[in-house]
Design a protein around this motif. Structure first.
Motif, mmCIF file in Angstrom:
data_model
loop_
_atom_site.group_PDB
_atom_site.id
_atom_site.type_symbol
_atom_site.label_atom_id
_atom_site.label_comp_id
_atom_site.label_asym_id
_atom_site.label_seq_id
_atom_site.Cartn_x
_atom_site.Cartn_y
_atom_site.Cartn_z
ATOM 1 N N HIS A 266 0.852 -1.196 0.000
ATOM 2 C CA HIS A 266 0.000 0.000 0.000
ATOM 3 C C HIS A 266 0.887 1.246 0.000
ATOM 4 N N ALA B 223 -4.231 2.336 6.233
ATOM 5 C CA ALA B 223 -3.854 1.605 5.008
ATOM 6 C C ALA B 223 -4.528 0.242 4.965
ATOM 7 N N VAL C 283 -7.155 -1.341 2.083
ATOM 8 C CA VAL C 283 -6.926 -2.601 1.374
ATOM 9 C C VAL C 283 -8.112 -3.534 1.561
#
Length: 789
Positions: free
Chosen positions: A62, A614, A618
């Protein structure tokens, strides 16, 4: 049979015949091979160890995490770290005994393996200093006076130094009631290069710090990723207790179902062998067990039992028809192999789809679950029939099957109504209503954590109580979100850069959830004011570059890198709830879109809160992709096996309804979609598809004999329905015990898996025949069906 069907089935039928000849034609030799393999993998299984890693828990590709990893060496203390708070139970920290304890705790932490000693911070470490402006210029020194001797005068000087250092609310509580030690950690031990053992590190924190220094005068609080993982591993050790209880429950229920000692012990032993093989293979391949994959062996055992029940059920039926032990086992093998192999292949490939999620801990779970399913193909579809060909199922079980009164006949006749048009329409109507409710309720499902502290643990856990203490007593919370400001070399301290960062910090103070912020700007402003007799009118970013440059002599470590091309803006958040992280990320993105250029870039994001943001992104992107892969793979395998889109719909639609209702349940219970809960739906679909495959496989065999659907379904229920119902109830009883776990995510998984096991079972018994009736409806079938039962 069409030519295409022949081409598709020929290899499978050929493999089935070859395996049957090998298995039953050389029983002793094959059994010896199984024994040797079990001993070898059993030895490997004893070597497996808990394996947790900070990097494994975050999405390494990421952009947020990539930015952090690129500049990890320049962001000292802003990655993996713990906080240890030494709190005075009576009075404040300005007592000789307290300071002696704080120094001892600091020294103890300094020498723990895995600690980044150069970045450790405490008021007792030399890298924490105070500064003051006088008529002679700036003066300063370590917070602990050089002549500190524990006297009242030196303690008063210590208080003044703390106030002058700007550490009130950071390393010292706002009320002077406690002091904090910031302990950055290495992912690998610098001395050996080995991974940091989080379980061992957590135990050392407990024994060498908490137990050793807690007393009637002092209390110890510990927060941070390493402590969370350590507590999770310790709590997950109780999985063994739940496993033992589930084993005992399954043992009793399986005996009541089979009325056979061998029909009970052999499936259980084969399922245990599957667990041993799985753990052995994981260790052989270099994997360990992290807190999230520790539950997989139980699921492997449960899946093994469910398939073992089907084998025993078919052996009983063949034995009751007059076959001897060997013949009954061979016939059962022929009956069950293709359906069982298809079901297990669906399970395994369904678990493999978790690999699309770019978080290593989930990918490791996918590997562990897939390996477990792979070994079940061997232990429960091959080894179990082999063993039972010697032992049989016992005369009592055969007698019960042959002459016993079918106590479930009334229930089976009631369920047959769903294979007729009126009952099928009623079942479908209820399913549509449930789907509509599930769709609307699941719209409230959120991504990420929905509670403060460590949501993996109970709210009243020691860790969450420690975290609440830190949040309540310090201005800087334990939820840190770092924005990296990148510039060309030697440009991070330019007036234009600092002015924009100052605007950025002010902008973020108006974002709900941001508690405070720290950056190079704060140092520059404080020094500028100090150079002007401390006047607050001068507490701003000076336009004079020489004034700014002179302030750099007083910058603490971690607020800029060595070549002045990177300065972090450290945001302290009120919590790391999904909504808070979303607001902060959106605000930073909006500011970056307006102001990023070739000269300056605002990049997210390090800190534990940045990593969680993050992770949430995802998971939000991957959850529906994962579902599409799961259902796509399972549907394709069902299509290849049954060669009918209608059959695929009959098997898959009940599973889809369960998944939708599971998301609705998560929304209602306040369970967010995160690392711990995302795999549940894939696991539920993978195991739930077994019910539909076994039911339809048996139903199809009766339909091919010319029976009408209601009659065929009644015979299916008599032969297979009981084992499917038994399996669903047994699995549910086993996992429902998890709700008593001290680990909250395990309790959540217990609730969700219980729900999915039961609903998938009901879907296979009710909705599957209803869909089969409606999708394959023919007038002549209806006319024939009226004569049945």
């Amino acid at each position: 049979m069409s030519r295409l069907d022949t081409l598709l089935l020929a290899p499978v039928r050929g493999a089935e015949r070859l395996l049957e000849q090998l298995l039953f034609g050389h029983r002793a030799l094959v059994a010896l091979g199984f024994l040797i393999l079990t001993l070898l993998l059993g030895w490997q299984a004893t070597q497996i160890r808990p394996d947790a890693s900070f990097v494994k828990m975050i999405p390494s590709s990421h952009p947020y995490v990539s930015n952090y990893l690129e500049h990890r060496d320049e962001l000292s203390g802003l990655g993996n770290s713990i906080r240890v708070v030494v709190a005075a139970k009576d009075g404040d920290i300005l007592q000789p005994e307290f300071q002696q304890t704080l120094k001892a705790v600091t020294d103890e932490l300094f020498f723990l393996p895995g600690v980044d000693r150069s970045a450790l911070k405490s008021i007792w470490t030399p890298n924490v200093r105070w500064t003051e402006v006088t008529e002679e210029g700036f003066v300063g020194g370590p917070v602990i006076p050089e002549d500190y001797d524990g006297s009242a005068a030196s303690l008063e000087q210590l208080k003044v130094n703390i106030l002058r250092s700007g550490q009130l609310g950071r390393l010292v509580a706002n009320d002077f009631g406690s002091a904090l030690i910031q302990v950055p950690l290495f992912e690998r031990l610098p001395e050996t290069g080995e991974k940091l053992d989080y379980q061992q590190f957590s135990k050392r924190l407990e024994t060498l710090v908490r137990q050793q220094y807690s007393s009637d005068q002092v209390d110890i609080h510990i927060t941070g990723f390493a402590k969370v993982v350590g507590d999770l591993i310790d709590g997950a050790a109780q999985v063994a207790t739940f496993f033992a209880i589930a084993f005992a429950v399954t043992l009793v229920l399986l005996y009541l179902y089979s009325h056979s000692v061998t029909g009970t012990l052999i499936p259980l032993c084969c399922s245990l062998i599957a667990v041993v093989w799985q753990l052995g293979l994981l260790n052989w391949l270099g994997y360990g067990l992290d807190p999230y994959s520790m539950l997989v062996p139980f699921l492997v055992f449960a899946i093994g039992v469910s398939h073992g029940v089907q084998v025993v059920n078919n052996v009983r039926i063949e034995a009751a028809a007059g076959a001897d032990k060997l013949t009954a086992a061979r016939k059962a093998f022929r009956t069950i192999f293709i359906a069982g192999f298809t079901a297990l292949l669906s399970d395994g490939l369904g678990f493999v789809t978790l690999m699309v999620i770019d978080i290593q801990v989930i990918q490791d779970l996918a590997v562990a679950a897939s390996l477990g399913v792979l070994v079940i193909v061997v232990t429960n579809l091959l080894l179990l029939p082999l063993l039972i060909s010697w032992a049989g199922v016992g005369q009592r079980s055969i007698h019960k099957t042959r002459h016993g009164v079918e106590r479930s006949a009334g229930l089976w006749r009631a369920l047959v109504c769903f294979s007729r048009p009126k009952g099928a329409l009623a079942a479908l109507a209820v399913a549509v209503l449930l789907a509509w409710y599930g769709f609307n309720a699941s719209r409230d499902l959120q991504i990420g954590d929905l509670s403060a502290g460590a949501p993996e643990l109970r709210e009243d856990s020691r860790y969450n109580l420690d975290n609440a203490f830190v949040t309540a007593n310090y201005s800087n919370s334990s939820d840190v979100f770092v924005v990296m400001v990148k510039t060309p070399a030697e440009q991070c301290s330019r007036f234009e850069t600092l002015q924009l960062v100052d605007r950025f910090q002010y902008y973020l103070t108006n974002v709900a959830g941001v508690q405070s912020s720290v950056s190079l700007v704060d140092v520059a402003e404080r020094v500028t004011a100090g150079l002007n007799e401390g006047s607050l009118k001068w507490r701003s970013v000076s336009r004079n570059q020489y004034v700014i440059n002179s302030s750099l002599r007083y910058v603490p470590s971690g607020l800029m890198n060595s070549n002045c091309s990177l300065l972090p803006v450290i945001l302290f958040l009120e919590d790391h709830k999904a909504a808070t992280l979303q607001r902060v990320s959106t605000a930073v993105d909006a500011f970056a879109d307006r102001h990023n250029s070739d000269e300056i870039q605002f990049m997210m994001g390090a800190g534990n809160a940045g990593f969680e943001a993050a992770t949430n992104e995802v998971i939000a992107d991957a959850q529906y992709e994962m579902l599409l892969w799961v259902y796509g793979v399972v549907s394709l395998l069902c299509l290849l096996t049954f060669r009918s889109l209608r059959t695929v719909a009959c098997i898959i639609l009940p599973l889809a309804l369960t998944s939708l209702l599971c998301q609705a349940l998560m929304a209602k219970l306040g369970i967010g979609v995160k690392v711990a809960t995302l795999p549940v739906i894939a696991l539920g679909v993978g195991i739930g598809v077994d019910y539909g495959i076994y039911i339809y496989s048996r139903l199809n065999s009766f339909l091919q004999q010319g029976m009408a659907l209601p009659e065929a379904y009644y015979e299916t229920l008599r032969s297979t329905g009981k084992s499917v119902a038994f399996t669903g109830l047994t699995l549910a009883i086993g996992v429902v015990l998890w709700v008593f776990s001290p680990i909250r995510f395990q309790a959540d998984m217990g609730v969700l898996l219980t729900f999915m096991f039961l609903l998938n079972m009901l879907g296979a018994l009710i909705l599957l025949p209803a869909l089969s009736c409606l999708l394959n409806y023919r007038r002549e079938t209806r006319e024939v069906a009226q004569t049945v039962l």
